[in-house]
Design a protein around this motif. Structure first.
Motif, PDB file in Angstrom:
ATOM      1  N   LEU A 199      33.001   5.627  27.153  1.00 17.68           N
ATOM      2  CA  LEU A 199      32.111   6.707  27.569  1.00 17.68           C
ATOM      3  C   LEU A 199      32.670   7.455  28.771  1.00 17.68           C
ATOM      4  O   LEU A 199      32.579   8.693  28.840  1.00 17.68           O
ATOM      5  N   GLY A 200      33.273   6.728  29.714  1.00 14.45           N
ATOM      6  CA  GLY A 200      33.879   7.384  30.869  1.00 14.45           C
ATOM      7  C   GLY A 200      34.998   8.326  30.464  1.00 14.45           C
ATOM      8  O   GLY A 200      35.118   9.434  31.009  1.00 14.45           O
ATOM      9  N   GLU A 201      35.808   7.907  29.491  1.00 12.71           N
ATOM     10  CA  GLU A 201      36.904   8.772  29.035  1.00 12.71           C
ATOM     11  C   GLU A 201      36.394   9.994  28.280  1.00 12.71           C
ATOM     12  O   GLU A 201      36.930  11.091  28.415  1.00 12.71           O
ATOM     13  N   TRP A 202      35.336   9.827  27.472  1.00 11.42           N
ATOM     14  CA  TRP A 202      34.789  10.992  26.770  1.00 11.42           C
ATOM     15  C   TRP A 202      34.231  12.005  27.770  1.00 11.42           C
ATOM     16  O   TRP A 202      34.355  13.222  27.570  1.00 11.42           O
TER      17      TRP A 202
ATOM     18  N   TYR B 250      36.663   8.868  39.375  1.00  9.26           N
ATOM     19  CA  TYR B 250      37.287   7.763  40.103  1.00  9.26           C
ATOM     20  C   TYR B 250      38.273   7.032  39.200  1.00  9.26           C
ATOM     21  O   TYR B 250      38.174   7.107  37.970  1.00  9.26           O
ATOM     22  N   PRO B 251      39.205   6.250  39.799  1.00 11.04           N
ATOM     23  CA  PRO B 251      39.950   5.302  38.977  1.00 11.04           C
ATOM     24  C   PRO B 251      38.954   4.356  38.303  1.00 11.04           C
ATOM     25  O   PRO B 251      37.951   3.982  38.907  1.00 11.04           O
ATOM     26  N   GLY B 252      39.227   4.007  37.081  1.00 12.15           N
ATOM     27  CA  GLY B 252      38.319   3.114  36.367  1.00 12.15           C
ATOM     28  C   GLY B 252      37.211   3.825  35.629  1.00 12.15           C
ATOM     29  O   GLY B 252      36.431   3.175  34.926  1.00 12.15           O
TER      30      GLY B 252
ATOM     31  N   TRP C 225      32.157   3.071  34.120  1.00  9.31           N
ATOM     32  CA  TRP C 225      33.166   2.698  35.109  1.00  9.31           C
ATOM     33  C   TRP C 225      33.440   1.213  35.012  1.00  9.31           C
ATOM     34  O   TRP C 225      32.554   0.421  34.671  1.00  9.31           O
ATOM     35  N   THR C 226      34.685   0.841  35.287  1.00  9.52           N
ATOM     36  CA  THR C 226      35.055  -0.569  35.294  1.00  9.52           C
ATOM     37  C   THR C 226      35.703  -0.915  36.622  1.00  9.52           C
ATOM     38  O   THR C 226      36.460  -0.100  37.178  1.00  9.52           O
TER      39      THR C 226
END
Length: 601
Positions: free
Chosen positions: A105-108, A209-211, A483-484
């Motif tokens: 979801l973060g990438e989309w 953010y990263p992640g 986010w991870t």
């Protein structure tokens, strides 16, 4: 246009009479881009060109010693136009360094934001800046004969865009008063809102953010995005056919115009829009997940795809000093000797670069710009790749690779098909961008760079429909994590690859003792605006302007340089578009012994 008084030289038999002219600054934001030319008016062509930058930024210097987690916040300030592209690329580099894989979801969400940025920037540049070069007022000043023909030429796609003649299209692009100029300006707000929905703030994202991202993902978020996207899709159904009519007309009205801004096809695309199903940001698998981007990376030489492997692309990058204001770092100890796959890394690779500024007087026979000479080494030659303004390289690389097929867009091996769905007042429409050729040869010139910009807006919009649908599916399935967590390692090397609006973008980072030891961002402008390298090879602006024919009807004393400006602006340089021109009393004809003697003998 500023010119300096020069002494007249004797001309040997067969010598050419050249007029020195310069456009400096060519400015939109900072005003640091200059174009210096010698023009042969007798033969109606540009004999020589130099591209200069008068500004030193130094980001690679003050990034040293910083916390790596701050990299995207700092590097987004490199540019006030495409800061989010830098932030995104930096986040990609950090993900690799930290071993972080964002939730799908973060990438989309990131993909939705970047697609909105492409649409926003390409629209405002194409219609409100480049479009002025082809508007009625400009054509009247530079080619009144062409305008007269345009008045009597019916637009082939009038039913799509609503303008009966080519001259009507030109009038619609007149700054501030033109109908399409104003409409495009209003539409740019829609795409900017789309970006802010996904990443919080334009042009420096506040939720990236990263992640992953800090964006709260809801059905409402994607619905708001899709409402605006649908409005833009409807707008694009007019944009593409309108520009096809306009640019095709210039080929018809001015036979030979395909040579304006033409250079050898040497295109670079670093890929864009990661597929979260495959992208884990691990360098060791980068060849695979890079090829699965929705804009396929690639190096194109003479129309042929040389590679679409991001590992090969990475290892081939070389930073040469050439005619730039820097001292060499060749004697320094390298930061990186081998990549994570064990491949040797060259001393002139960005991982090993040192930035050692050496300010000095501009000398066109020596050092004359703050831009270095990035090149791509194919194993035999240092190739001065350009970005085609961004869209030309992206569409060309994606088309040749033939890997993308998501319903809304499909790469066929020779073209890219774009399927825009039904909207409020217009039926569904299929557009197809085909690799441009002339007399059977691949064609990269001013008009085709501009044409690709219109088609890529449609490509980005079609991809955005897919990204938003995928994001909605994640939310509805209850997978709402965006986010991870990650940890910053003590030692790491990493790289990020994406496409800034105007072309290829990479960030290379070295971490030692938990801090940044070396960091080098390479946006498209250093590639396009690069200067003559140690082998005497000109950069893309220089190469595209040199030998460009002059079609402007004005005499030398009234010369506007429109064909030169169309060439430079077709690359979408990050520094133009208001041209400050000064004719003054200092201009005079120079007679030259050598085509390489620029400046006093």
């Amino acid at each position: 246009m500023k010119t300096s008084p020069k002494t007249e030289e004797t001309v040997p038999p067969g010598g050419r009479e050249l007029v020195e002219m310069s456009w400096d600054p060519i400015t939109r934001i900072v005003g640091s881009l200059g174009i210096y030319c010698k023009i042969d008016f007798a033969n109606r062509e540009v004999a020589e060109c130099y591209s200069t930058s008068s500004i030193f930024r130094g980001y690679s210097i003050f990034m040293k010693g910083k916390d790596p987690r701050d990299a995207h916040f700092i590097t987004s300030r490199i540019c006030g136009i495409c800061g989010d592209n830098h932030a995104t690329c930096s986040v990609y580099a950090q993900n690799m360094a930290y071993g972080a894989r964002p939730p799908a979801l973060g990438e989309w969400i990131i993909n939705c934001g970047e697609a909105a940025e492409y649409m926003f920037d390409h629209n405002i540049y194409q219609e409100n800046l480049v479009g002025v070069d082809y508007c009625e007022k400009m054509v009247r000043e530079t080619n009144p004969g062409v305008l007269a023909l345009a008045e009597n030429t019916e637009a082939p796609h009038a039913a799509d865009h609503g303008f009966r003649t080519i001259a009507d299209i030109m009038r619609s692009l007149n700054p501030l008063e033109g109908e399409f100029y104003r409409e495009a300006l209003a539409m740019s707000r829609v795409t900017r809102e789309m970006f802010c929905l996904m990443e919080g703030r334009h042009v420096h994202p506040s939720t990236l953010y990263p992640g992953g991202v800090g964006t709260v993902a809801t059905v409402q978020l994607f619905t708001d995005y899709l409402i605006r996207l649908t409005r833009y899709v409807e707008f694009l159904k007019r944009v593409v056919p309108m520009h096809d009519d306009l640019f095709d007309f210039f080929y018809q009205a001015l036979p030979g115009y395909e040579e304006v801004g033409r250079r050898r096809v040497l295109l670079g695309c670093w890929g864009s829009f990661n597929d979260p199903e495959h992208c884990d940001f691990d360098y060791r698998t980068m060849s695979d997940w890079g090829r699965r981007m929705f804009v396929t990376p690639g190096v194109i030489v003479d129309g042929r795809l040389v590679t679409n492997d991001l590992v090969d692309i990475n290892l081939g990058i070389r930073i040469l000093l050439g005619s730039s204001y820097y001292d060499d770092w060749a004697g320094q100890e390298p930061f990186v000797t081998h990549d994570p796959l064990g491949n040797p890394v060259d001393i002139r690779h960005p991982w090993n670069q040192h930035t050692i500024p050496h300010p000095q007087k501009r000398d066109f026979t020596g050092k004359y710009s703050w831009v270095m000479s990035p090149r791509w080494f194919d194993g035999a030659d240092m190739l001065p790749l350009d970005t085609g303004g961004g869209p030309l390289a992206r569409l060309w690389s994606t088309a040749l690779s033939g890997r993308v097929d998501i319903g809304y867009v499909k790469a066929t091996g020779h073209s890219v098909q774009i399927n825009l769905p039904k909207t409020a007042t217009r039926p569904e429409k299929t557009l197809e961008w085909t690799i441009p050729t002339h007399n059977g040869q691949p064609l990269s010139n001013a008009l085709e760079r501009n044409r690709a910009r219109s088609y890529f807006q449609a490509y980005a919009a079609a991809c955005a429909l897919h990204f938003a649908e995928q994001g909605l599916a994640e939310v509805r399935a209850g997978r709402t994590q965006t986010w991870t967590p990650f940890e910053v390692p003590e030692e790491a090397i990493s790289c990020g690859f994406t496409e800034a609006v105007r072309g290829l973008l990479s960030h290379h980072m070295v971490i030692r003792n938990g801090k940044i030891a070396n960091y080098h961002p390479y946006p498209p402008t250093p590639w396009n605006a690069s200067v003559r390298d140690p082998y005497g090879t000109p950069g893309p602006y220089e190469d595209a302007v040199q030998n460009t024919p002059i079609f402007e009807e004005n005499r030398p004393e009234d010369f506007k340089g429109i064909d030169i400006m169309r060439t430079v602006r077709s690359f979408d340089p990050c520094l133009p578009c208001g041209v400050h021109m000064y004719l003054g009393g200092g201009k005079e004809l120079r007679k030259l012994h050598s085509p390489h003697a620029f400046g006093p003998a």
